[in-house]
Design a protein around this motif. Structure first.
Motif, PDB file in Angstrom:
ATOM      1  N   LEU A   1     -10.108   8.144  -3.119  1.00 36.65           N
ATOM      2  CA  LEU A   1     -10.388   6.782  -2.652  1.00 36.65           C
ATOM      3  C   LEU A   1     -11.127   6.844  -1.323  1.00 36.65           C
ATOM      4  O   LEU A   1     -12.186   6.237  -1.162  1.00 36.65           O
ATOM      5  CB  LEU A   1      -9.080   6.008  -2.515  1.00 36.65           C
ATOM      6  CG  LEU A   1      -9.196   4.542  -2.090  1.00 36.65           C
ATOM      7  CD1 LEU A   1     -10.004   3.748  -3.108  1.00 36.65           C
ATOM      8  CD2 LEU A   1      -7.804   3.928  -1.931  1.00 36.65           C
TER       9      LEU A   1
ATOM     10  N   ARG B   1      -3.865   4.368   0.644  1.00 40.32           N
ATOM     11  CA  ARG B   1      -4.395   5.594   0.029  1.00 40.32           C
ATOM     12  C   ARG B   1      -3.278   6.464  -0.525  1.00 40.32           C
ATOM     13  O   ARG B   1      -3.433   7.092  -1.582  1.00 40.32           O
ATOM     14  CB  ARG B   1      -5.227   6.371   1.054  1.00 40.32           C
ATOM     15  CG  ARG B   1      -6.511   5.655   1.451  1.00 40.32           C
ATOM     16  CD  ARG B   1      -7.206   6.369   2.606  1.00 40.32           C
ATOM     17  NE  ARG B   1      -7.670   7.698   2.209  1.00 40.32           N
ATOM     18  CZ  ARG B   1      -8.153   8.583   3.065  1.00 40.32           C
ATOM     19  NH1 ARG B   1      -8.197   8.298   4.365  1.00 40.32           N
ATOM     20  NH2 ARG B   1      -8.578   9.763   2.633  1.00 40.32           N
TER      21      ARG B   1
ATOM     22  N   TYR C   1      -2.258   4.929  -3.736  1.00 45.07           N
ATOM     23  CA  TYR C   1      -3.295   5.186  -4.742  1.00 45.07           C
ATOM     24  C   TYR C   1      -3.147   6.593  -5.318  1.00 45.07           C
ATOM     25  O   TYR C   1      -3.207   6.786  -6.541  1.00 45.07           O
ATOM     26  CB  TYR C   1      -4.675   5.016  -4.106  1.00 45.07           C
ATOM     27  CG  TYR C   1      -5.819   5.547  -4.942  1.00 45.07           C
ATOM     28  CD1 TYR C   1      -6.414   4.755  -5.923  1.00 45.07           C
ATOM     29  CD2 TYR C   1      -6.309   6.847  -4.752  1.00 45.07           C
ATOM     30  CE1 TYR C   1      -7.462   5.242  -6.700  1.00 45.07           C
ATOM     31  CE2 TYR C   1      -7.350   7.337  -5.520  1.00 45.07           C
ATOM     32  CZ  TYR C   1      -7.924   6.536  -6.488  1.00 45.07           C
ATOM     33  OH  TYR C   1      -8.960   7.035  -7.258  1.00 45.07           O
TER      34      TYR C   1
END
Length: 272
Positions: free
Chosen positions: A181, A189, A192
């Motif tokens: 990302l 992040r 993610y």
């Protein structure tokens, strides 16, 4: 595979290091400089930028840094080794649209990971830890027992990699690459990266549930019953093996996501 918990703790420590030293917000630009207060009204802005220096338009690569090896160039990945040592095959640092991998390319990424030069010392150390703990106890001690433990560790890692990176992604038409990302807050992040255990790209480009991760690791845990000693062939050991594999992959994703930040902040290296 239960020895993988040792590696998981190592990855967790590195993830904390990335949070302390590499805040993602550091990537944002600062406040533009203001004109001197003494400048006369209507005066031309100064200093005039050099037309040759197109810094605002120049993307900060990784787009220009796709691969050095043939495998990297063909798959759009960059094996930018974590901490300069650990293999990092299948990681995408570019925002360019990439073609779907062929089954052959998925198997080549898995094979590169399994037979990377770091596999020998990595599995040697894990087997040594198991030998020191006399785990499993039915194998006893001596070089013969150490050889069994080395083979067990190598098989555990190799089968898990092939199942989640090559075999099931090929059968289910899923993309095993990790797409960084690289922007947003640390928490965003980190979520993610962990979420990629459950969400992945399909070969069609659409997003969907990551069946390869779950089914592949479950299959690897089941297959390990073939060569694990009889005392370890039980539901409890299979469940713990599956859990360790998932945890290991999740922490590996965290390292892949934040390694560019660590590389810049700690090692002062901008590009792979």
């Amino acid at each position: 595979m239960k020895n993988k918990i040792l590696c998981s703790f190592g990855f967790a420590i590195l993830m904390v290091l990335s949070a302390l030293n590499s805040p993602a917000m550091a990537q944002q630009g600062g406040t533009p400089p203001t004109a001197p207060s003494g400048s006369p009204a209507g005066a031309a802005p100064e200093p005039k930028p050099d037309p040759a220096a197109k810094k605002p338009e120049d993307p900060p690569a990784p787009d220009g840094a796709i691969g050095k090896s043939k495998l990297e160039q063909e798959t759009g990945t960059v094996n930018d080794r974590l901490l300069g040592v650990m293999p990092n095959y299948g990681t995408v640092e570019t925002s360019k649209e990439l073609q779907a991998l062929t089954p052959g390319e998925k198997f080549r990424i898995a094979t590169a990971s399994v037979f990377d030069w770091t596999a020998l010392p990595f599995n040697t150390v894990l087997a040594g830890i198991a030998q020191a703990k006399n785990d499993p106890s039915s194998w006893g001690q001596g070089w013969g027992a150490y050889g069994k433990r080395f083979g067990e560790t190598f098989a555990d890692n190799s089968i898990g990699t092939y199942m989640t990176t090559a075999i099931f992604p090929s059968l289910l038409h899923e993309d095993p690459r990790y797409y960084q990302l690289g922007r947003g807050s640390f928490g965003h992040r980190a979520f993610y990266a962990m979420n990629r255990l459950f969400v992945t790209r399909k070969d069609s480009g659409a997003m969907g549930f990551n069946y390869s991760e779950s089914i592949g690791n479950a299959a690897a845990a089941a297959i390990s019953n073939i060569y694990h000693p009889e005392q370890d062939r039980n539901a409890s050991r299979n469940a713990s093996t599956f859990g360790f594999l998932i945890l290991y992959d999740g922490l590996a994703n965290e390292m892949k996501e934040f390694w560019p930040d660590i590389r810049r902040k700690v090692f002062h290296k901008k590009d792979p």
